[in-house]
Scaffold this motif. Structure first.
Motif, PDB file in Angstrom:
ATOM      1  N   CYS A 120       0.994  -1.217  -0.423  1.00 38.16           N
ATOM      2  CA  CYS A 120      -0.160  -0.315  -0.185  1.00 38.16           C
ATOM      3  C   CYS A 120       1.186   0.926  -0.227  1.00 38.16           C
ATOM      4  O   CYS A 120       0.381   2.509  -0.437  1.00 38.16           O
ATOM      5  N   ALA A 121       2.132   1.113   0.926  1.00 38.57           N
ATOM      6  CA  ALA A 121       2.965   2.773   0.792  1.00 38.57           C
ATOM      7  C   ALA A 121       3.669   2.852  -0.339  1.00 38.57           C
ATOM      8  O   ALA A 121       4.212   3.927  -0.666  1.00 38.57           O
ATOM      9  N   PHE A 122       4.001   1.462  -0.649  1.00 33.09           N
ATOM     10  CA  PHE A 122       5.230   1.709  -1.909  1.00 33.09           C
ATOM     11  C   PHE A 122       5.250   1.294  -2.957  1.00 33.09           C
ATOM     12  O   PHE A 122       5.752   1.219  -4.374  1.00 33.09           O
ATOM     13  N   SER A 123       3.637   0.389  -3.506  1.00 34.13           N
ATOM     14  CA  SER A 123       3.419  -0.043  -5.179  1.00 34.13           C
ATOM     15  C   SER A 123       3.015   1.799  -6.276  1.00 34.13           C
ATOM     16  O   SER A 123       2.139   2.599  -5.281  1.00 34.13           O
ATOM     17  N   ARG A 124       3.485   1.590  -7.108  1.00 30.57           N
ATOM     18  CA  ARG A 124       3.195   2.710  -7.976  1.00 30.57           C
ATOM     19  C   ARG A 124       1.393   2.864  -7.952  1.00 30.57           C
ATOM     20  O   ARG A 124       0.636   3.595  -9.368  1.00 30.57           O
ATOM     21  N   THR A 125       0.453   1.112  -7.978  1.00 29.40           N
ATOM     22  CA  THR A 125      -0.648   1.136  -8.325  1.00 29.40           C
ATOM     23  C   THR A 125      -1.585   1.963  -7.199  1.00 29.40           C
ATOM     24  O   THR A 125      -2.402   1.984  -7.118  1.00 29.40           O
ATOM     25  N   GLY A 126      -1.022   1.754  -6.007  1.00 28.84           N
ATOM     26  CA  GLY A 126      -0.880   2.651  -4.649  1.00 28.84           C
ATOM     27  C   GLY A 126      -1.870   1.683  -4.095  1.00 28.84           C
ATOM     28  O   GLY A 126      -1.025   0.138  -3.981  1.00 28.84           O
TER      29      GLY A 126
END
Length: 503
Positions: free
Chosen positions: A67-73
């Motif tokens: 949740c914190a680091f994915s480019r997809t949010g």
């Protein structure tokens, strides 16, 4: 070519599964591959680490990280399905039971998934653990099937030439070269990959890609950040080891390589090694006149006062470690003879950017008047890897009006403006390649050693002679004055991203 074709069942074992790399990069990358349909139908991810976790506890921890680091949010409805593939195995490399438990877990999935199941071991741990893990994998017979087992090794691959050779030698007794994936995340970046297409898919560029038309080439990777909490690591590395030996020399290979006969991993990697072997070795005189090192002092960045390198946490107050490095390279072959390649990298510089600038030679005869050419500039091809992803050609054109006045203008291919979809992160590309068994973007053993051979004379010289003028550049500057002098002696200057494009 990457497709959503059916892939073999895969077991992904991440040593260092509770570490920062997995949380920030690997887990988000694997999740994004999953939600976009690129993962195999059957796969399992086994994280390892010293922390005690249940499978559910590990799943919850990685959900927060994704949740914190994915480019997809934030994770979507598919998270539960992805989470069901996550498992955890507590490890202590000093305890034999560790690998017995891991082997039992792997064999359970191999039995469930059936013949053809492949196992990928990712070493996201400190380099000191590479030999321990590799030897244990051999001892417990986890790598015997060379067609269905692979190992991915993070940088740094060795601390110097000798340790790199030792690690290569050890790995070669356990794995074949086709099983070893030495990862450099820079090679997975979209713009870096596009250099191959740009050069070899367009008839207009390759005829100009040589000493007859190119004046010089700059490869510049600059960072506004300091070492932050990585002082302990950086003290043993420095800018030359951390960036030039791997990232920047990889970019030099892509720019300088000859045209391969096919888009085949072996063929492309052969061409890269040829470039490194053609680079002129550094003599002591070259080191004196064609290299620059620097270390940042305290200063102000975007209104905030920042520490100097020697005041950073876990850094020696009298440190001789360079946070800036620049060097002039020559490739002694028919294509590049006489064309200088300038490489530069540093921390606490004016901006964060990664640029490859190819400057073409001037026109052979000037037909325009002095008033028309007041803003005269040689043609440039600028490949921006970050913060923006773009390829631009700077040419001269007539300014609108009754008079003949020339101005530089940009012809731009901009990823953001051209494509609606987000570009995949570098680790997504590289992890999918590893699953598919494609080694094109991974370094081969002889390439790693050739890169170390080039930088060792500089490393040895810098480490044997303490710099008497450190720190020699302020935070938020462009580095030491000698770095500008290095390139100015040849009549050039460093190209930087225009301020209006900073983000």
């Amino acid at each position: 070519m990457k497709t959503k074709a059916k892939l073999n069942p895969t077991i992904f074992v991440i040593f260092g599964g509770t570490g920062d790399l997995n949380k920030r990069k690997l887990a988000p990358a694997l999740y994004n591959l999953f939600i976009e349909g690129y993962m195999p139908d059957q796969f399992a991810i086994i994280g390892t680490g010293r922390t005690e976790y249940t499978d559910q506890g590990y799943k919850d921890a990685l959900e927060d990280a994704v949740c914190a680091f994915s480019r997809t949010g934030k994770v979507k409805e598919k998270w539960d399905r992805f989470g069901n593939t996550l498992h955890y195995c507590a490890t202590d490399f000093d305890q034999p039971q560790t690998f017995e438990n891991l082997k039992s877990c792997i064999e359970k999935y191999q039995k469930e998934y059936g013949e053809g199941t492949q196992v990928i071991f990712y070493l996201a741990v400190a380099p000191s653990f590479f030999p321990v893990i590799a030897e244990s994998l051999k001892k417990y017979k986890l790598t015997e099937n060379e067609d269905n087992s692979r190992i991915i090794i993070e940088k740094p691959f060795g601390y110097d030439l000798e340790t790199a050779k030792d690690l290569n030698s050890l790995l070669s007794t356990i794995f074949t070269e086709k099983q070893i994936y030495r990862i450099d995340h820079y090679l997975g970046k979209e713009t870096v990959q596009n250099m191959m297409a740009f050069r070899f898919a367009n008839a207009m560029f390759e005829p100009l890609w040589n000493r007859q038309y190119i004046d010089h080439i700059q490869i510049s990777v600059t960072e506004q950040l300091g070492v932050q909490d990585r002082g302990g690591y950086y003290e043993g590395a420095g800018a030359l080891r951390d960036m030039i030996q791997n990232h920047l020399l990889q970019l030099l290979c892509l720019v300088g390589m000859e045209a391969p006969i096919s888009f085949d991993a072996t063929e492309i990697r052969n061409r890269k090694v040829e470039v490194l072997k053609a680079v002129r070795p550094f003599s002591q005189e070259d080191i004196r006149f064609n290299t620059v090192r620097g270390q940042y002092s305290k200063g102000w960045v975007e209104g905030q006062e920042v520490l100097g390198y020697r005041q950073e946490k876990n850094v020696d107050p009298e440190s001789n470690t360079e946070t800036f490095a620049a060097a002039k390279f020559h490739i002694d072959n028919w294509r590049w003879q006489g064309v200088p390649f300038y490489l530069r990298t540093g921390k606490r510089l004016n901006q964060t950017s990664s640029l490859i600038t190819i400057q073409f030679k001037d026109v052979p005869h000037q037909i325009f008047s002095g008033s028309a050419t007041e803003n005269w500039q040689q043609n440039r091809l600028i490949i921006s890897i970050q913060p923006e992803m773009s390829i631009r050609m700077q040419v001269l054109a007539k300014r609108p009006g009754l008079n003949m006045v020339l101005n530089p203008v940009d012809m731009i291919f901009d990823y953001k403006g051209t494509y609606k979809n987000d570009s995949p992160e570098a680790y997504e590309t590289l992890l999918l390649d590893a699953i598919m068994g494609d080694q094109t973007l991974f370094m081969r053993g002889d390439q790693v050693e050739a890169a170390w051979e080039l930088v060792m004379p500089i490393l040895n010289s810098w480490e044997s002679k303490k710099s008497i003028n450190f720190p020699n550049y302020h935070a938020d500057s462009w580095g030491p004055e000698k770095a500008e002098a290095l390139i100015a002696r040849d009549g050039f200057h460093w190209f930087n991203l225009p301020l209006k494009e900073k983000e």
